[in-house]
Design a protein around this motif. Structure first.
Motif, PDB file in Angstrom:
ATOM      1  N   ARG A 165      -0.008   4.249   7.539  1.00  0.00           N
ATOM      2  CA  ARG A 165      -1.367   3.809   7.255  1.00  0.00           C
ATOM      3  C   ARG A 165      -1.405   2.297   7.033  1.00  0.00           C
ATOM      4  O   ARG A 165      -0.476   1.709   6.476  1.00  0.00           O
ATOM      5  CB  ARG A 165      -1.932   4.509   6.002  1.00  0.00           C
ATOM      6  N   TYR A 166      -2.507   1.705   7.480  1.00  0.00           N
ATOM      7  CA  TYR A 166      -2.824   0.324   7.127  1.00  0.00           C
ATOM      8  C   TYR A 166      -3.866   0.369   6.020  1.00  0.00           C
ATOM      9  O   TYR A 166      -4.891   1.040   6.143  1.00  0.00           O
ATOM     10  CB  TYR A 166      -3.394  -0.437   8.319  1.00  0.00           C
ATOM     11  N   ASN A 167      -3.602  -0.347   4.946  1.00  0.00           N
ATOM     12  CA  ASN A 167      -4.551  -0.415   3.836  1.00  0.00           C
ATOM     13  C   ASN A 167      -5.094  -1.837   3.733  1.00  0.00           C
ATOM     14  O   ASN A 167      -4.346  -2.779   3.478  1.00  0.00           O
ATOM     15  CB  ASN A 167      -3.867  -0.008   2.527  1.00  0.00           C
ATOM     16  N   VAL A 168      -6.389  -1.971   3.968  1.00  0.00           N
ATOM     17  CA  VAL A 168      -7.029  -3.279   4.001  1.00  0.00           C
ATOM     18  C   VAL A 168      -8.025  -3.369   2.848  1.00  0.00           C
ATOM     19  O   VAL A 168      -8.922  -2.528   2.721  1.00  0.00           O
ATOM     20  CB  VAL A 168      -7.744  -3.509   5.348  1.00  0.00           C
ATOM     21  N   LEU A 169      -7.865  -4.384   2.019  1.00  0.00           N
ATOM     22  CA  LEU A 169      -8.768  -4.600   0.895  1.00  0.00           C
ATOM     23  C   LEU A 169      -9.981  -5.392   1.367  1.00  0.00           C
ATOM     24  O   LEU A 169      -9.858  -6.522   1.852  1.00  0.00           O
ATOM     25  CB  LEU A 169      -8.053  -5.359  -0.223  1.00  0.00           C
ATOM     26  N   LEU A 170     -11.160  -4.784   1.243  1.00  0.00           N
ATOM     27  CA  LEU A 170     -12.420  -5.425   1.608  1.00  0.00           C
ATOM     28  C   LEU A 170     -13.105  -5.892   0.337  1.00  0.00           C
ATOM     29  O   LEU A 170     -13.418  -5.082  -0.539  1.00  0.00           O
ATOM     30  CB  LEU A 170     -13.324  -4.444   2.357  1.00  0.00           C
ATOM     31  N   MET A 171     -13.337  -7.201   0.240  1.00  0.00           N
ATOM     32  CA  MET A 171     -13.983  -7.761  -0.948  1.00  0.00           C
ATOM     33  C   MET A 171     -15.265  -8.462  -0.543  1.00  0.00           C
ATOM     34  O   MET A 171     -15.301  -9.212   0.437  1.00  0.00           O
ATOM     35  CB  MET A 171     -13.056  -8.762  -1.646  1.00  0.00           C
ATOM     36  N   GLY A 172     -16.319  -8.208  -1.304  1.00  0.00           N
ATOM     37  CA  GLY A 172     -17.567  -8.927  -1.112  1.00  0.00           C
ATOM     38  C   GLY A 172     -17.657 -10.028  -2.143  1.00  0.00           C
ATOM     39  O   GLY A 172     -17.826  -9.756  -3.331  1.00  0.00           O
ATOM     40  N   ILE A 267      -5.064  -4.105  -7.374  1.00  0.00           N
ATOM     41  CA  ILE A 267      -5.542  -2.902  -6.691  1.00  0.00           C
ATOM     42  C   ILE A 267      -4.373  -2.064  -6.188  1.00  0.00           C
ATOM     43  O   ILE A 267      -4.460  -0.831  -6.135  1.00  0.00           O
ATOM     44  CB  ILE A 267      -6.523  -3.304  -5.576  1.00  0.00           C
ATOM     45  N   GLU A 268      -3.262  -2.697  -5.839  1.00  0.00           N
ATOM     46  CA  GLU A 268      -2.063  -1.931  -5.486  1.00  0.00           C
ATOM     47  C   GLU A 268      -1.603  -1.093  -6.675  1.00  0.00           C
ATOM     48  O   GLU A 268      -1.248   0.086  -6.529  1.00  0.00           O
ATOM     49  CB  GLU A 268      -0.942  -2.876  -5.041  1.00  0.00           C
ATOM     50  N   ALA A 269      -1.609  -1.696  -7.867  1.00  0.00           N
ATOM     51  CA  ALA A 269      -1.180  -0.968  -9.060  1.00  0.00           C
ATOM     52  C   ALA A 269      -2.172   0.133  -9.432  1.00  0.00           C
ATOM     53  O   ALA A 269      -1.779   1.206  -9.907  1.00  0.00           O
ATOM     54  CB  ALA A 269      -1.003  -1.934 -10.230  1.00  0.00           C
ATOM     55  N   VAL A 270      -3.454  -0.119  -9.223  1.00  0.00           N
ATOM     56  CA  VAL A 270      -4.479   0.869  -9.574  1.00  0.00           C
ATOM     57  C   VAL A 270      -4.438   2.069  -8.631  1.00  0.00           C
ATOM     58  O   VAL A 270      -4.522   3.225  -9.071  1.00  0.00           O
ATOM     59  CB  VAL A 270      -5.879   0.216  -9.549  1.00  0.00           C
ATOM     60  N   THR A 271      -4.304   1.806  -7.327  1.00  0.00           N
ATOM     61  CA  THR A 271      -4.422   2.879  -6.332  1.00  0.00           C
ATOM     62  C   THR A 271      -3.090   3.503  -5.937  1.00  0.00           C
ATOM     63  O   THR A 271      -3.059   4.605  -5.388  1.00  0.00           O
ATOM     64  CB  THR A 271      -5.086   2.345  -5.050  1.00  0.00           C
ATOM     65  N   GLY A 272      -1.985   2.795  -6.165  1.00  0.00           N
ATOM     66  CA  GLY A 272      -0.694   3.284  -5.705  1.00  0.00           C
ATOM     67  C   GLY A 272      -0.460   3.050  -4.227  1.00  0.00           C
ATOM     68  O   GLY A 272       0.480   3.601  -3.644  1.00  0.00           O
ATOM     69  N   LEU A 273      -1.293   2.241  -3.592  1.00  0.00           N
ATOM     70  CA  LEU A 273      -1.177   1.947  -2.164  1.00  0.00           C
ATOM     71  C   LEU A 273      -0.644   0.536  -1.940  1.00  0.00           C
ATOM     72  O   LEU A 273      -0.955  -0.381  -2.716  1.00  0.00           O
ATOM     73  CB  LEU A 273      -2.545   2.064  -1.473  1.00  0.00           C
ATOM     74  N   LYS A 274       0.119   0.371  -0.904  1.00  0.00           N
ATOM     75  CA  LYS A 274       0.505  -0.966  -0.490  1.00  0.00           C
ATOM     76  C   LYS A 274      -0.657  -1.555   0.306  1.00  0.00           C
ATOM     77  O   LYS A 274      -1.104  -0.981   1.287  1.00  0.00           O
ATOM     78  CB  LYS A 274       1.754  -0.930   0.394  1.00  0.00           C
ATOM     79  N   ILE A 275      -1.158  -2.715  -0.113  1.00  0.00           N
ATOM     80  CA  ILE A 275      -2.241  -3.380   0.597  1.00  0.00           C
ATOM     81  C   ILE A 275      -1.629  -4.292   1.656  1.00  0.00           C
ATOM     82  O   ILE A 275      -0.894  -5.224   1.330  1.00  0.00           O
ATOM     83  CB  ILE A 275      -3.137  -4.184  -0.365  1.00  0.00           C
ATOM     84  N   ASN A 276      -1.948  -4.016   2.900  1.00  0.00           N
ATOM     85  CA  ASN A 276      -1.392  -4.812   3.990  1.00  0.00           C
ATOM     86  C   ASN A 276      -2.100  -6.155   4.148  1.00  0.00           C
ATOM     87  O   ASN A 276      -1.453  -7.190   4.323  1.00  0.00           O
ATOM     88  CB  ASN A 276      -1.489  -4.046   5.310  1.00  0.00           C
ATOM     89  N   TYR A 277      -3.426  -6.116   4.097  1.00  0.00           N
ATOM     90  CA  TYR A 277      -4.200  -7.337   4.325  1.00  0.00           C
ATOM     91  C   TYR A 277      -5.459  -7.301   3.462  1.00  0.00           C
ATOM     92  O   TYR A 277      -5.870  -6.247   2.976  1.00  0.00           O
ATOM     93  CB  TYR A 277      -4.625  -7.452   5.799  1.00  0.00           C
ATOM     94  N   PHE A 278      -6.070  -8.466   3.293  1.00  0.00           N
ATOM     95  CA  PHE A 278      -7.371  -8.536   2.626  1.00  0.00           C
ATOM     96  C   PHE A 278      -8.394  -9.144   3.579  1.00  0.00           C
ATOM     97  O   PHE A 278      -8.062  -9.891   4.505  1.00  0.00           O
ATOM     98  CB  PHE A 278      -7.298  -9.368   1.339  1.00  0.00           C
ATOM     99  N   VAL A 279      -9.657  -8.789   3.356  1.00  0.00           N
ATOM    100  CA  VAL A 279     -10.784  -9.413   4.045  1.00  0.00           C
ATOM    101  C   VAL A 279     -11.807  -9.751   2.974  1.00  0.00           C
ATOM    102  O   VAL A 279     -12.273  -8.869   2.251  1.00  0.00           O
ATOM    103  CB  VAL A 279     -11.418  -8.481   5.098  1.00  0.00           C
ATOM    104  N   ILE A 384      -5.388 -11.133   7.843  1.00  0.00           N
ATOM    105  CA  ILE A 384      -4.949 -10.471   9.077  1.00  0.00           C
ATOM    106  C   ILE A 384      -4.589 -11.553  10.094  1.00  0.00           C
ATOM    107  O   ILE A 384      -5.436 -12.387  10.436  1.00  0.00           O
ATOM    108  CB  ILE A 384      -6.048  -9.563   9.646  1.00  0.00           C
ATOM    109  N   PRO A 385      -3.354 -11.576  10.591  1.00  0.00           N
ATOM    110  CA  PRO A 385      -2.980 -12.604  11.569  1.00  0.00           C
ATOM    111  C   PRO A 385      -3.629 -12.345  12.919  1.00  0.00           C
ATOM    112  O   PRO A 385      -3.970 -11.203  13.255  1.00  0.00           O
ATOM    113  CB  PRO A 385      -1.450 -12.494  11.643  1.00  0.00           C
ATOM    114  N   ALA A 386      -3.793 -13.405  13.702  1.00  0.00           N
ATOM    115  CA  ALA A 386      -4.414 -13.275  15.016  1.00  0.00           C
ATOM    116  C   ALA A 386      -3.637 -12.308  15.900  1.00  0.00           C
ATOM    117  O   ALA A 386      -4.220 -11.622  16.741  1.00  0.00           O
ATOM    118  CB  ALA A 386      -4.518 -14.648  15.692  1.00  0.00           C
TER     119      ALA A 386
END
Length: 493
Positions: A165-172, A267-279, A384-386
């Motif tokens: 899985r890819y885990n992407v953190l979306l922040m507004g 958020i990694e500590a809260v969810t237990g998921l490795k976050i790959n990238y942020f947006v 996220i890299p190009a």
């Protein structure tokens, strides 16, 4: 260009007129054919070779895209590749225009009657304008894409999928004159299956207190008992982690994005998921992005105020099916706090994300690309890299065909003032497992009795497994969020 001048004196004027028109139209259909027939055969053959080479490249890319879509998109999205395409389009426009001019000359317009000469001139001019204009416009779009990729996407390290899985953190991001620094107004993790694109949206309330950090990080050393200190109030909630880290860059030496890094770690500590990238999306500019794509259409379960809080309510977004929202109204729909809880607002934000995912068609992107790219450069910041653009575009195309699952860490299950982080991680794992079971069911698995994976992230010292509790005196106020995960009761994309 040199040419062989045929003796046209024995031809009637109507025949000469038809011949002139034919040479111009031949250049439109097959550049160089007019020269092969009536002019320099050498120039015509070179034109044919170029056309054949371009057709071969296009066919190769189409076939490559059928067997390796993400790799093809990655190749074509590279700034260097886009620059080459841009230059080729400009050279093609110049060469094609030259062939049209030469085809007009080969038609010997001075031998035609005035009206026929005028018709031939107008046709040639229109075709030059149409063909050259289209190619130049294409080069502008390519340049916009190159500029967009170079401005928004970096050249950072690729992050491998974790457990498929890819885990992407979306922040507004919510910044403005009335705010000190930037604070993420909304935080959602998009957990995407690396094979199918099936997506789970995990909503995290901005007022989540005492958030932990992974062991060994600078923030964990600074806050061993979670992100809290005496009488910190709203300054020690999840959405304040970003500002704190940005104001204490010494904790992140050499890191250009301390706010994003610290929030990702929390958020990694809260969810237990490795976050790959942020947006990070600037909500104020989000309106322009939605306008660029033509807005979104939603089924709205209850009306939403426009305004509120420190400003008066200016109106309402009314409930109803197939409500089309432009950028202004979609932004208020996503961020309005008046007459509702933060948790309901999180559900509305999920609807907006789902609507953009489901309704943003390739034709929309193509026809409105310049507006989208122009708005996105001001709206989006991402790690996220190009080189991964093709991977995520490919997954997004797959995700459009599948329903989106969701989980929100909100009351009554989670008390935000004193959260049970172990419970959050368990629920996140269960939601992902249920989503993955749907794909297993379609590929031979029964999809009915999935083994819920347990989080492998170590529990912070402040968190112990416990049942949801009643609010404690002095803790953050919570509002029951019954139905928040039943997003359809509030809105539906």
């Amino acid at each position: 260009m040199p040419q062989e001048k045929p003796d046209l004196r024995n031809l009637g004027e109507p025949v000469r007129f038809k011949r002139a028109l034919t040479l111009v139209l031949m250049t439109l259909v097959l550049p160089g054919s007019a020269q092969i027939v009536a002019g320099s055969k050498r120039a015509g053959r070179w034109a044919w070779r170029i056309v054949a080479g371009l057709i071969a490249i296009v066919v190769f890319l189409v076939l490559l895209g059928l067997v390796w879509r993400s790799g093809t998109i990655n190749l074509m999205a590279r700034p260097g590749t886009l620059r080459i395409v841009q230059v080729l389009l400009i050279l093609l426009a110049i060469g094609w225009a030259a062939l049209f001019v030469d085809a007009y000359r080969l038609g010997q317009p001075l031998t035609l009657e005035r009206n026929h000469r005028l018709i031939t001139s107008i046709l040639d001019g229109v075709l030059v304008f149409a063909v050259v204009g289209a190619l130049i416009y294409g080069s502008v779009i390519v340049n916009t894409q190159r500029d967009f990729v170079a401005s928004v996407f970096g050249s950072g390290q690729k992050s491998k999928a974790e457990k498929g899985r890819y885990n992407v953190l979306l922040m507004g991001g919510d910044s403005g004159a009335d705010r000190i620094g930037t604070r993420p107004d909304s935080m959602t993790v998009a957990s995407i299956d690396a094979d199918t694109g099936r997506t789970v949206l995990i909503g995290l309330p901005r007022n989540l207190a005492k958030v932990p950090f992974p062991a060994g990080t600078a923030m964990a050393k600074q806050f061993p008992d979670g992100f809290t200190w005496k009488n910190c109030g709203a300054e020690c909630l999840l959405n304040a982690v970003y500002t704190y880290a940005a104001d204490h860059k010494n904790l992140f030496p050499g890191d250009p994005n301390p706010g994003e890094t610290a929030t990702t770690q929390a958020i990694e500590a809260v969810t237990g998921l490795k976050i790959n990238y942020f947006v990070l999306i600037d909500l104020a500019g989000f309106r322009d992005l939605l306008n660029a794509v033509g807005g979104i259409t939603l089924d709205i379960g209850k009306r939403v105020p426009i305004g509120g809080g420190s400003s008066p309510i200016k109106g309402y977004i009314e409930a109803g099916k197939n409500q089309h929202l432009d950028g202004y109204h979609a932004l208020w729909f996503a961020r309005s706090r008046a007459e509702s809880s933060d948790y309901e607002r999180m559900a509305r934000q999920k609807c907006v994300m789902s609507a953009m995912l489901n309704q943003l068609s390739p034709s929309t992107v193509l026809t409105k690309f310049q507006g989208i790219a122009s708005a996105s450069k001001q709206v989006v910041k991402t790690s996220i890299p190009a080189s991964e653009l093709g991977t995520f575009t490919d997954l997004a195309l797959d995700a459009k065909k599948l329903p989106v699952s969701s989980f929100s860490a909100v009351p009554p299950l989670i008390h935000t003032g004193d959260p049970d982080f172990a419970l959050i991680r368990t629920k996140v794992a269960e939601t992902i497992a249920k989503s993955e079971a749907l794909d297993k069911a379609g590929s031979g698995g029964d999809g009915k009795t999935p083994n819920t994976p347990r989080s492998t992230t170590s529990k912070p010292t402040t968190s112990t497994t416990k049942k949801p509790s009643t609010p404690k005196p002095g803790s953050s106020t919570t509002t029951p969020a019954t139905g928040v995960d039943d997003v359809a009761s509030i809105c539906k994309a």
